[in-house]
Scaffold this active site. Sequence first.
Site, PDB file in Angstrom:
ATOM      1  N   CYS A 139       0.630  -1.201   0.090  1.00 34.21           N
ATOM      2  CA  CYS A 139      -0.125  -0.072   0.057  1.00 34.21           C
ATOM      3  C   CYS A 139       0.858   1.407   0.159  1.00 34.21           C
ATOM      4  CB  CYS A 139      -0.911   0.090   1.129  1.00 34.21           C
ATOM      5  SG  CYS A 139      -1.992   1.507   1.324  1.00 34.21           S
ATOM      6  N   CYS A 142      -0.319   4.196   2.185  1.00 34.92           N
ATOM      7  CA  CYS A 142      -0.022   3.880   3.604  1.00 34.92           C
ATOM      8  C   CYS A 142       1.075   4.151   3.863  1.00 34.92           C
ATOM      9  CB  CYS A 142      -0.459   2.587   4.169  1.00 34.92           C
ATOM     10  SG  CYS A 142      -2.208   1.893   3.524  1.00 34.92           S
ATOM     11  N   ASP A 143       2.172   3.746   2.996  1.00 37.83           N
ATOM     12  CA  ASP A 143       3.615   3.876   3.360  1.00 37.83           C
ATOM     13  C   ASP A 143       4.755   4.746   2.631  1.00 37.83           C
ATOM     14  OD1 ASP A 143       2.703   2.000   5.323  1.00 37.83           O
ATOM     15  OD2 ASP A 143       3.068   0.225   4.192  1.00 37.83           O
TER      16      ASP A 143
END
Length: 314
Positions: A139, A142-143
């Site tokens: 993701c 997300c990261d």
Amino acid sequence: MSKAVAGVEKCAVIGSGPAGLTAALYLARANLTPVVFEGQQPGGQLTITTDVENYPGFPEGIQGPELMEKFRAQARRFGARCEWHTVTAADFAGRPFTLTLDDGTSVRAQTVVCATGSSAKWLGIDSERRLQGKGVSACATCDAFFFKNEIVAVVGGGDTAMEESMFLTKFASKVIVVHRRDHLRASKVMQDRARRNEKIELRWNQEVVEVLGSEKVQGIRVRDIQSGKESTVACGGLFLAIGHTPNTAIFKGQLDMDAVGYLKTHDEVLTNIEGVFAAGDVADHVYRQAVTAAGSGCAAAMRAERWLAEQGIE
């Protein structure tokens, strides 16, 4: 108004990620005493995520497992029962619905919230599994923030891979796209955008055979599909963008799904069967974020509460 049937749950929640536990919280606060079947990965995909910095309310960030434990504790506080069981079969042919558990027992419920989520597709190599949350991610949204000014690699050749790569260029110094074929599967507009981006390097006919590093990703070893020659690519992160698989096998033949297997809904969370609701990544192939999953869990719970009231079930 009819009474609750003895031995029948008013509401069962299948799944314990942000969607499932948020649904359980709202159902519990409505005095519906929901039971949550946590599944094979209690807490969902956030339990394999280290730092979560994009969930509202945690300005300093929070560890994924800790966040999900807070979700669980809050739902339990109001009366939700969390059971460490996996639902292996679901029968929605008649009400009460019947759920079969991994120990062979069955549970009947007036309503069911399906929050089984989806699973990222992985390469299936040991080093990848060992370094998940330590530089290996599925993701970028997300990261990506954690890879400022680093070189990262992306595996995939579809629209998702191109979208992830473009997003990563906002943070990384360079994005190396590793693809097994000699051409991309992405739409022409996404291909053009990727090729125009000076930070993106496309590597054709290659596959990742090993993720290098002990405590964090330090590089990848790739193999040329045509020649078999192997080489090493230095990078600080590896992002898998080869798709997700919705966890909907137990619903096949009963709940409407799209071609990939995501549950089809109308009015946000309603399935084709009255009394059965869908929340989170099991029906969302676009956003796949904890905050959107939690929002749909709230919606599913409120619709379930309303539906029970309409049926005259206390």
